[in-house]
Design a protein around this motif. Structure first.
Motif, short mmCIF file in Angstrom:
data_model
loop_
_atom_site.label_atom_id
_atom_site.label_comp_id
_atom_site.label_asym_id
_atom_site.label_seq_id
_atom_site.Cartn_x
_atom_site.Cartn_y
_atom_site.Cartn_z
N ASP A 12 -36.13 50.88 24.14
CA ASP A 12 -35.98 51.13 25.58
C ASP A 12 -36.77 50.13 26.40
OD1 ASP A 12 -38.46 52.09 24.82
OD2 ASP A 12 -38.34 53.93 25.98
N LYS A 13 -37.74 49.48 25.79
CA LYS A 13 -38.60 48.54 26.51
C LYS A 13 -37.93 47.19 26.75
CE LYS A 13 -42.75 50.81 24.76
NZ LYS A 13 -41.98 51.87 24.06
N CYS A 14 -36.67 47.06 26.31
CA CYS A 14 -35.96 45.80 26.56
C CYS A 14 -35.52 45.68 28.02
CB CYS A 14 -34.75 45.68 25.64
SG CYS A 14 -33.42 46.85 25.99
N TYR A 15 -35.57 46.77 28.77
CA TYR A 15 -35.18 46.74 30.18
C TYR A 15 -36.29 46.14 31.05
CZ TYR A 15 -31.28 49.77 28.93
OH TYR A 15 -30.14 50.29 28.36
N GLU A 16 -35.91 45.50 32.13
CA GLU A 16 -36.87 45.06 33.14
C GLU A 16 -37.41 46.31 33.83
OE1 GLU A 16 -37.05 42.54 37.33
OE2 GLU A 16 -35.28 42.38 36.05
#
Length: 356
Positions: A132-136
């Protein structure tokens, strides 16, 4: 998920010696799949891979995801039909200490795998597991959808955003849905939140740190007690990955895209809420203290929108956070008392499969 689909299915897992990889390998073994794993040795001692004797019922190959020649040879010799890519440097704090290893493993590792797939016949479905941390992360209150902007403040998050971009580039360039009839390969990525469960001994992770402290009769130190995370039991996203792979195999290009797998919105809770609940479950002298030392940047609020997975895959979370914590604490108690880690995992998998 159709359990019969997985019987005798040839499956390749990168990162099978890690926490999530070990759970996935055990689940696939229980379904009768022919599993090959490719990974470095387990990253911690103790670890679930050794404790649960995961290697016993699979072909386990020790190798670096950055070693393209060995990876390609292993992939080719195992002749898989489905590939799960889980090999990664998966810790935010470690990425600050070793950014080069983080980027080379998470970015070039993905390149190596997808390029090896190009030259391996018989593969029909690939699931690249990112985060989920791939999002800005804009620290807003709205859940992120699959078409939101990618980005990353820390090396780990940025490297996983890059892995998503690599996946999209290979899908468009070599595994295009429009040309599916020619190549027959469907490529998807899967993004999940903070997973918890028995058998996680990773360093600098909240639940393992808390359980280790409780077992030592010491207080657990909290770095960001008010940070909110989308907590979920490890079996929840794994069920999503299996369901996604099954659909990629059977229905191909329609599912060759990015997917979110996260908990219900009410299960996005602050760190302190989670630890208070664990202290209640553990009892005895369990307690926490706040750590006021300066810490590297970490996201304070992040939540996923899982509408697409619910609607198109008919996937939904089955374990509320309260039950996930009970399962995790009980697993740790039972394992520390001498029960078989493998049997504890398999029992929880069977329990999960009965939930609706």
């Amino acid at each position: 998920m159709n359990s019969d689909f997985w019987k005798n299915r040839r499956v390749f897992i990168t990162g099978h010696t890690g926490f999530k990889g070990s759970w996935l390998a055990l689940w696939l073994q229980s379904l009768g799949s022919v599993v090959t794993g490719y990974s470095l040795l387990p990253p911690t001692t103790p670890n679930l891979f050794d404790k649960a004797d995961v290697a016993k019922s699979m072909n386990s190959v020790v190798g670096d995801i950055r070693d393209h020649q060995l990876l390609a040879a292993t992939l080719n010799s195992s002749r898989p039909e489905i590939v799960f890519h889980m090999a990664a440097q998966a810790l935010v704090r470690e990425s600050y200490l070793n950014p080069l290893d983080t980027f080379s493993t998470n970015v070039m590792g993905t390149v190596n795998l997808l390029d090896a797939v190009r030259n391996t016949s018989g593969i029909k479905a690939i699931v690249n597991i990112t985060t989920d941390k791939c999002y800005e992360n804009r620290e807003w209150i709205w859940p992120y959808r699959e078409d939101e902007a990618l980005g990353g403040h820390d090396p780990y998050s940025a490297s996983k955003a890059c892995s998503e971009l690599v996946t999209a580039a290979y899908r468009c360039s070599f595994f295009s849905p429009e040309s599916y009839a020619e190549h027959g390969v469907a490529v998807a990525s899967a993004r999940a939140g903070n997973v918890i469960g028995g058998g996680d001994w990773a360093k600098d992770r909240l639940i393992p740190d808390a359980l280790a402290a409780f077992l030592r009769h010491q207080p657990v130190s909290l770095r960001y007690p008010q940070s909110i995370r989308p907590w979920q039991h490890v079996l929840e996203p794994l069920a999503g990955y299996l369901l996604l792979a099954e659909n990629l195999f059977l229905r191909g290009p329609k599912f060759a895209q990015a997917w979110n797998f996260g908990p219900a919105q009410e299960d996005a809770k602050p760190v302190q809420w989670l630890i208070d609940r664990m202290i209640q479950l553990w009892g005895e002298d369990a307690k926490f203290i706040s750590n006021s030392d300066t810490q590297p940047h970490e996201a304070h609020f992040l939540q996923l929108d899982t509408s697409k997975s619910r609607l198109l895959l008919a996937w939904k979370p089955r374990i509320p956070l309260s039950l996930a914590l009970e399962l995790t604490v009980q697993w740790a108690r039972d394992e520390s008392a001498g029960q078989s880690a493998k049997e504890l995992c398999l029992a929880q998998i069977r329990q999960y499969q009965k939930l609706h």
